[in-house]
Design an enzyme around this catalytic site. Structure first.
Site, PDB file in Angstrom:
ATOM      1  N   GLU A 105      -4.881  -8.623  -1.595  1.00 38.13           N
ATOM      2  CA  GLU A 105      -5.421  -8.520  -0.230  1.00 38.13           C
ATOM      3  C   GLU A 105      -6.815  -7.947  -0.326  1.00 38.13           C
ATOM      4  O   GLU A 105      -7.020  -6.909  -0.946  1.00 38.13           O
ATOM      5  CB  GLU A 105      -4.525  -7.628   0.639  1.00 38.13           C
ATOM      6  CG  GLU A 105      -4.992  -7.502   2.085  1.00 38.13           C
ATOM      7  CD  GLU A 105      -4.097  -6.563   2.904  1.00 38.13           C
ATOM      8  OE1 GLU A 105      -2.863  -6.701   2.813  1.00 38.13           O
ATOM      9  OE2 GLU A 105      -4.643  -5.683   3.609  1.00 38.13           O
TER      10      GLU A 105
ATOM     11  N   GLU B 250       0.815  -1.228   0.000  1.00 30.70           N
ATOM     12  CA  GLU B 250       0.000   0.000   0.000  1.00 30.70           C
ATOM     13  C   GLU B 250       0.845   1.273   0.000  1.00 30.70           C
ATOM     14  O   GLU B 250       0.588   2.218   0.742  1.00 30.70           O
ATOM     15  CB  GLU B 250      -0.985  -0.040   1.169  1.00 30.70           C
ATOM     16  CG  GLU B 250      -1.985  -1.182   1.007  1.00 30.70           C
ATOM     17  CD  GLU B 250      -2.949  -1.361   2.164  1.00 30.70           C
ATOM     18  OE1 GLU B 250      -2.856  -0.605   3.153  1.00 30.70           O
ATOM     19  OE2 GLU B 250      -3.797  -2.265   2.088  1.00 30.70           O
TER      20      GLU B 250
END
Length: 543
Positions: free
Chosen positions: A322, A205
């Site tokens: 994810e 991220e």
């Protein structure tokens, strides 16, 4: 309650049929019908054979959200890898893909051989980036994890520490190249020990706006080239080398476009994360899950990424690296209860349609969105949903069109390791039973389209027959998933009206179908999920 199971024994000839009847005792249930048309002339996409994936995360017990601490000892550093339930749950997939990573992965330092410095775990520290101190992965723990992976037959992707040796600026931008020395030491140790790794993923991220820190697309592409060179050098002489994956972040079309354009020759997998339901504290999560229009909002992400990859000329494929649905650890009795299977299975079906090769669920265990209960290790409903998909849905994805209520979500694949096709039907309506008639669409030798109706009447009959009966061409297998006592926030799952329970030895229960006449429509009860395997439906793509 929405639905209870009752059984009626009926003697037929020399056999006994157990009729599974679903009825409603407290709400008026309406009836409707719909037609599911399956185009069997060509697949619209193809997944990896092992499409189902689950994550293991670094969050320690001190990770709390909205006053609730839901991680327990599920962190990679403390998870009980010898727990019988955990071992059996993973072995049941044979194999399960596991992605190791998460928010704190970029703060992990890997112990190196001969290093005498302390190798401590993460501790809470509000003055530190992401609110936790730097953590360390001891080589002894890496050995234990790999022993677990080997014992369970897991296929592993490992997320590397992309922030190692870097400084985060006041504007959250990370400048300068990635220091790959620590990752290199872990990769070399892994190879020397003979551990098998499917892929090495860089960063978590940090793409687009990032979460706390961000790296430009140009710099990230340069870092990926560094990782690719490392993999090529360390795995020199290996016939099959690990995949290189990135960026493991939220999809940002402009950032991803620049990144993909600059990594077309170095990257094998483009990974992105899905938390489209918003924060776990949101009181409207169930409304969003049951809203077809809201669910359809994810199409834009899948479609845009597919278009980018197609137009870039890259050979890289897309993974959901994810997906926990609701960020900040999910929400108790929502993301770990039956209702979440509606979102999860719809995501699996939708992502597969848009060329997603692997879909990693956050988490295998940990937080409020684990496939397994964080404290007891018992399976949550989504565990069984994932296992049924893994056992029934093959890699070839078929184009479907459903006419009728918009509360039915319908997907179809060639069956896995068996003839015919398997359907997934999700009923988001809590008051309507839907009779689904199935038709196949094929192109004739003259180029015209023909429809073949697979069900001809409205009779509904659920029967449990001998295992050999599944060889009858007039029979299909059905797996009906409902919540205990009709409570969609229950963590107890019913398969064909029977509670799924772990036995006293910690074994995962067998997931047995009921056998239904192929001429009958598929009955999809209110707030239920149905998998239907139709062996006799030999469409062109699945032959």
């Amino acid at each position: 309650m929405y639905c209870r199971a009752a059984s009626l024994l009926v003697l037929v000839g020399s056999g006994v049929l157990v009729l599974w009847v679903c009825y409603n005792s407290s709400l008026a249930v309406s009836q409707s019908a719909g037609i599911l048309v399956i185009n069997g002339t060509a697949s619209v996409a193809k997944t990896d054979d092992d499409y189902i994936c689950a994550t293991l995360d670094w969050w320690p017990p001190e990770k709390c959200d909205y006053g609730t601490c839901s991680w327990g000892r599920a962190t990679l550093e403390t998870l009980d890898l010898k727990n019988t339930l955990l071992l059996n749950a993973v072995k049941a997939f044979s194999p399960l893909r596991i992605r190791i990573g998460g928010t704190l992965q970029d703060k992990v330092v890997y112990e190196t051989q001969g290093d005498d410095r302390p190798c401590g775990i993460f501790t809470k520290n509000s003055s530190e980036f992401l609110g936790f101190s730097e953590g360390c992965l001891p080589l002894a723990r890496w050995d234990e994890l790999n022993s677990f992976f080997k014992q369970t037959g897991s296929i592993v992707t490992f997320g590397l520490n992309a922030l190692y040796g870097r400084i985060i600026g006041s504007d959250s931008f990370v400048n300068g190249p990635w220091n790959s020395s620590n990752a290199e030491s872990l990769i070399r140790y892994t190879v020397n020990k003979g551990y098998s790794i499917l892929g090495w993923e860089l960063g978590n991220e940090l793409s687009g706006h990032g979460v706390g820190a961000r790296v430009s697309a140009h710099q990230y592409a340069s870092d990926i080239k560094t990782l690719q060179h490392l993999v090529e050098e360390i795995y020199a002489g290996f016939e099959v080398k690990p995949l290189v994956l990135a960026p493991g972040g939220f999809f940002d079309v402009d950032w991803f476009a620049h990144f993909i354009d600059q990594t077309s020759k170095t990257l094998q997998v483009v990974t992105h994360h899905i938390y489209n339901l918003g924060p776990g504290v949101d009181d409207h999560l169930i409304y969003k899950i049951l809203n077809p229009s809201y669910l359809d909002g994810a199409v834009r992400t899948f479609s845009s990424l597919q278009t980018l990859l197609k137009n870039s000329g890259t050979s890289a494929v897309a993974w959901v690296g994810e997906a926990g649905g609701a960020y900040n650890s999910g929400r108790n009795l929502v993301t770990n209860s039956f209702v979440f299977s509606f979102w999860y299975l719809d995501q699996l079906g939708m992502a597969a349609t848009y060329y997603t090769k692997t879909y990693c669920r956050q988490t295998l265990i940990g937080g409020n969105y684990g496939l397994l209960n964080t404290q007891t290790f018992l399976p949550n409903p989504d565990y069984y949903s994932a296992l049924l998909w893994h056992k029934l849905m093959g890699s070839e994805v078929l184009l479907t069109s459903f006419s009728g209520t918009d509360k039915i979500r319908a997907y179809a694949h060639c069956s896995k390791n068996s003839p015919g096709i398997t359907l997934l039907l999700i009923n988001l309506d809590g008051k309507t039973t839907v009779q689904v008639h199935v038709s196949t669409e094929n192109v004739t030798s003259k180029g015209t389209v023909t429809l073949k109706h697979e069900s001809q009447n409205h009779r509904t009959r659920f029967a449990s027959m001998s295992r050999g009966s599944s060889n009858d061409g007039n029979i299909r297998e059905e797996y009906h998933l409902t919540a205990k006592e009709g409570n969609i926030q229950s963590q107890v799952l019913l398969l064909n009206g029977k509670v799924l329970n772990i036995d006293s030895s910690g074994n995962i229960p067998s997931l047995d179908p009921i056998y239904v006449s192929h001429s009958d429509p598929i009955t999809v009860a209110p707030f239920s999920v149905v998998f239907a395997r139709i062996p006799s439906m030999n469409v062109t793509t699945c032959i």
